[in-house]
Structure formats: C-alpha cells, structure tokens
Motif scaffolding. Structure first.
Motif, mmCIF file in Angstrom:
data_model
loop_
_atom_site.group_PDB
_atom_site.id
_atom_site.type_symbol
_atom_site.label_atom_id
_atom_site.label_comp_id
_atom_site.label_asym_id
_atom_site.label_seq_id
_atom_site.Cartn_x
_atom_site.Cartn_y
_atom_site.Cartn_z
ATOM 1 N N THR A 139 -8.919 28.560 0.357
ATOM 2 C CA THR A 139 -8.631 27.230 0.900
ATOM 3 C C THR A 139 -7.884 27.373 2.208
ATOM 4 O OG1 THR A 139 -8.417 26.379 -1.349
ATOM 5 C CG2 THR A 139 -7.554 25.015 0.426
ATOM 6 N N GLN A 140 -8.347 26.651 3.229
ATOM 7 C CA GLN A 140 -7.672 26.662 4.511
ATOM 8 C C GLN A 140 -7.135 25.269 4.831
ATOM 9 O OE1 GLN A 140 -10.911 29.410 6.694
ATOM 10 N NE2 GLN A 140 -9.110 28.968 7.958
ATOM 11 N N SER A 141 -5.982 25.262 5.496
ATOM 12 C CA SER A 141 -5.407 23.974 5.910
ATOM 13 C C SER A 141 -4.706 24.124 7.257
ATOM 14 C CB SER A 141 -4.407 23.482 4.845
ATOM 15 O OG SER A 141 -3.332 24.396 4.728
ATOM 16 N N PRO A 142 -4.706 23.052 8.064
ATOM 17 C CA PRO A 142 -5.477 21.828 7.858
ATOM 18 C C PRO A 142 -6.959 22.063 8.181
ATOM 19 C CG PRO A 142 -4.396 21.760 9.981
ATOM 20 C CD PRO A 142 -3.967 23.042 9.333
ATOM 21 N N THR A 143 -7.796 21.073 7.958
ATOM 22 C CA THR A 143 -9.213 21.228 8.278
ATOM 23 C C THR A 143 -9.467 20.988 9.764
ATOM 24 O OG1 THR A 143 -9.574 18.941 7.633
ATOM 25 C CG2 THR A 143 -10.020 20.620 5.977
ATOM 26 N N HIS A 144 -8.714 20.057 10.332
ATOM 27 C CA HIS A 144 -8.832 19.771 11.758
ATOM 28 C C HIS A 144 -7.435 19.616 12.342
ATOM 29 C CE1 HIS A 144 -12.714 18.352 10.174
ATOM 30 N NE2 HIS A 144 -13.198 18.642 11.356
ATOM 31 N N LEU A 145 -7.312 19.959 13.624
ATOM 32 C CA LEU A 145 -6.009 19.910 14.267
ATOM 33 C C LEU A 145 -6.205 19.755 15.768
ATOM 34 C CD1 LEU A 145 -3.008 20.297 13.488
ATOM 35 C CD2 LEU A 145 -3.341 22.743 13.766
ATOM 36 N N ALA A 147 -11.349 26.341 18.885
ATOM 37 C CA ALA A 147 -12.365 27.086 18.132
ATOM 38 C C ALA A 147 -12.215 26.737 16.658
ATOM 39 C CB ALA A 147 -12.201 28.593 18.320
ATOM 40 N N LEU A 148 -13.139 27.277 15.866
ATOM 41 C CA LEU A 148 -13.025 27.245 14.408
ATOM 42 C C LEU A 148 -12.356 28.550 13.989
ATOM 43 C CD1 LEU A 148 -13.894 25.784 11.701
ATOM 44 C CD2 LEU A 148 -15.899 27.284 11.756
ATOM 45 N N TYR A 149 -11.303 28.455 13.199
ATOM 46 C CA TYR A 149 -10.597 29.642 12.720
ATOM 47 C C TYR A 149 -10.900 29.811 11.234
ATOM 48 C CZ TYR A 149 -8.318 29.875 17.180
ATOM 49 O OH TYR A 149 -8.090 30.000 18.529
ATOM 50 N N LEU A 150 -11.412 30.979 10.905
ATOM 51 C CA LEU A 150 -11.842 31.274 9.546
ATOM 52 C C LEU A 150 -10.989 32.374 8.950
ATOM 53 C CD1 LEU A 150 -15.605 31.393 10.437
ATOM 54 C CD2 LEU A 150 -14.656 29.774 8.799
ATOM 55 N N CYS A 151 -10.645 32.222 7.683
ATOM 56 C CA CYS A 151 -10.054 33.352 6.991
ATOM 57 C C CYS A 151 -11.012 33.805 5.902
ATOM 58 C CB CYS A 151 -8.666 33.044 6.437
ATOM 59 S SG CYS A 151 -8.626 32.162 4.880
ATOM 60 N N ALA A 152 -10.962 35.087 5.607
ATOM 61 C CA ALA A 152 -11.823 35.672 4.590
ATOM 62 C C ALA A 152 -10.993 36.679 3.802
ATOM 63 C CB ALA A 152 -13.025 36.369 5.228
ATOM 64 N N SER A 153 -11.147 36.673 2.496
ATOM 65 C CA SER A 153 -10.354 37.599 1.690
ATOM 66 C C SER A 153 -11.240 38.343 0.706
ATOM 67 C CB SER A 153 -9.249 36.844 0.939
ATOM 68 O OG SER A 153 -9.798 35.971 -0.027
ATOM 69 N N ARG A 159 -10.627 23.671 12.301
ATOM 70 C CA ARG A 159 -11.132 23.434 13.662
ATOM 71 C C ARG A 159 -9.956 22.999 14.528
ATOM 72 N NH1 ARG A 159 -15.678 23.814 15.875
ATOM 73 N NH2 ARG A 159 -16.837 23.817 13.919
ATOM 74 N N LEU A 160 -9.599 23.853 15.482
ATOM 75 C CA LEU A 160 -8.485 23.595 16.389
ATOM 76 C C LEU A 160 -9.024 23.147 17.740
ATOM 77 C CD1 LEU A 160 -5.455 23.823 17.223
ATOM 78 C CD2 LEU A 160 -5.943 26.198 17.834
ATOM 79 N N THR A 161 -8.495 22.034 18.219
ATOM 80 C CA THR A 161 -8.821 21.548 19.560
ATOM 81 C C THR A 161 -7.543 21.538 20.379
ATOM 82 O OG1 THR A 161 -10.593 20.146 18.690
ATOM 83 C CG2 THR A 161 -9.797 19.663 20.916
ATOM 84 N N VAL A 162 -7.568 22.198 21.515
ATOM 85 C CA VAL A 162 -6.422 22.229 22.417
ATOM 86 C C VAL A 162 -6.770 21.374 23.642
ATOM 87 C CG1 VAL A 162 -4.841 23.666 23.750
ATOM 88 C CG2 VAL A 162 -5.842 24.543 21.628
ATOM 89 N N VAL A 163 -5.896 20.398 23.903
ATOM 90 C CA VAL A 163 -6.184 19.477 25.021
ATOM 91 C C VAL A 163 -5.101 19.592 26.088
ATOM 92 C CG1 VAL A 163 -7.450 17.898 23.555
ATOM 93 C CG2 VAL A 163 -4.998 17.577 23.863
#
Lengths: 113, 110
Positions: A5-11, A87-93, A109-113
């Motif tokens: 589980t990743q959080s948050p989903t969008h930022l 970008a989309l940041y993914l973790c994998a374990s 999904r991180l958006t930098v403005v």
C-alpha cells in the motif's frame, strides 16, 4: 497477505518544498525498492533497502533519501523539489531470495508546480 | 542504448488476435519479470522467469538466456487485455535491482 500500500495516491507540491511518500509492505518482505516513472517512460531505480539499510542506489541525487522500518514500512523523502520530480513513484517489495518475485504498490503520483 | 529494449512500443490489434511482445536485454540477469500496468499506474506482476516457459491462462512467457531475449504472448486477446506491458530484469552484483524496459502499450479493439 494484504499487498503493498502506498500513500498518498496523489500529491501536489510547490517547487522547493519537501515531500515524504510512504509504502507499507507485506509481512516478511524485508527488501523494498523505490522507482520513479516519468510520463510515458519505464520506471527508473531510485534505491533499495534491505533490513533497514540502503543496499543499492540508482542515479539520483542525495536529495532523494529513504528509510525502512522494522514493521516493513518505508519512506521516500525528496527535498528541494524540482519540476522534473513530477512523476509516479512506485515501491516494490519482496522476500529475500532470488526465487521470490516483487509485489508492487499502486504508486503515488507527485506533481510539482 | 537502454539495457532493456522492448518492441513494439505500441500495438493495436483486434479482439481475438494472437499478440507477441518482445524484450531484449544486454546485462546479466538472475530473473526476468513481465509486468502489466493499467492507466491508474498500479503494476501487477504477471510472470517471473529464469529459464524456459511459463503459462497462466491466455498468457505465455518464454525466455532464451543464451540469446538474452524474452517474449510475452497473449492468445485470444480481449479488450480487457489493453494495458502497458513492461519487461524488467533483475540484475546487479550483491544488491540486485530491477531494470525496466520502456513498456509496450497494447490496445485491443472489440
């Protein structure tokens, strides 16, 4: 097993700010790796943690840092955000051992403005 | 040149067609993964291969270690198979990491 589980989903963040992304892995998954996926590209390796120690790093600057905790959760921290960090940041374990595959989270999904 | 190359980059086909996606790599690997990514971004692991062939439902994955090549096949394709398919290899000395291909965007039309 509950998956990854990743959080948050969008930022959305402003350039220059700092961000912390979180990943909660399955019990027993003592290896976790983080990836950055720009739009239309394949994921790029950021770093990997094994038993709370970083044991591999890709071509990312030091402002990308991480932590792994004993409860199989982990964090990706990015300081001094730049527009290109969007970008989309993914973790994998996975469990230790070459015959174990990876379980991926749904990404942040991180958006930098 | 990328360490993992996929072809084609985009593929559009009609429902029912047989689909093949190819992956070539240039590094030593301990395993190769085929992954599926839907528009929301989440990735699902389809196969992990270190030799030979694996089959799961309508999906078949093969790998030729000597030729450093793998293929993913989909039989009787369906619109719900539409997704990005990514080949990733597990590589590296000591701490192994995944190196990803660029992905193949598959669209199956009804």
């Amino acid at each position: 097993e509950t998956g990854v589980t990743q959080s948050p989903t969008h930022l959305i963040k402003t350039r220059g700010q700092q961000v912390t992304l979180r990943c909660s892995s399955q019990s027993g998954h003592n290896t976790v790796s983080w990836y950055q996926q720009a739009l239309g590209q394949g994921p790029q390796f950021i770093f990997q943690y094994y038993r709370e120690e970083e044991n591999g790093r890709g071509n990312f600057p030091p402002r990308f840092s991480g932590l792994q905790f004993p409860n199989y959760s982990s964090e990706l921290n990015v300081n001094a955000l730049e527009l290109d960090d969007s970008a989309l940041y993914l973790c994998a374990s996975r469990r230790t051992g070459t015959h174990y595959g990876y379980t991926f989270g749904s990404g942040t999904r991180l958006t930098v403005v | 040149k990328n360490e993992v190359e996929q072809s084609p980059q985009n593929l559009t086909a009609q429902e029912g067609e047989f689909i093949t996606i190819n992956c070539s790599y240039s590094v030593g690997i301990s395993a190769l993964h085929w992954l599926q990514q839907h528009p929301g971004g989440g990735i699902v692991s389809l196969f992990m291969l270190s030799s030979g062939k694996k089959k799961h439902g309508r999906l078949i994955a093969t790998i030729n270690i000597q030729e450093k090549h793998s293929s993913l096949h989909i039989t009787a394709s369906h619109p719900r198979d539409s997704a990005v398919y990514i080949c990733a290899v597990r590589s590296g000395q000591g701490a192994q990491k995944l190196v990803f291909g660029q992905g193949t965007r598959l669209t199956i039309n009804p």
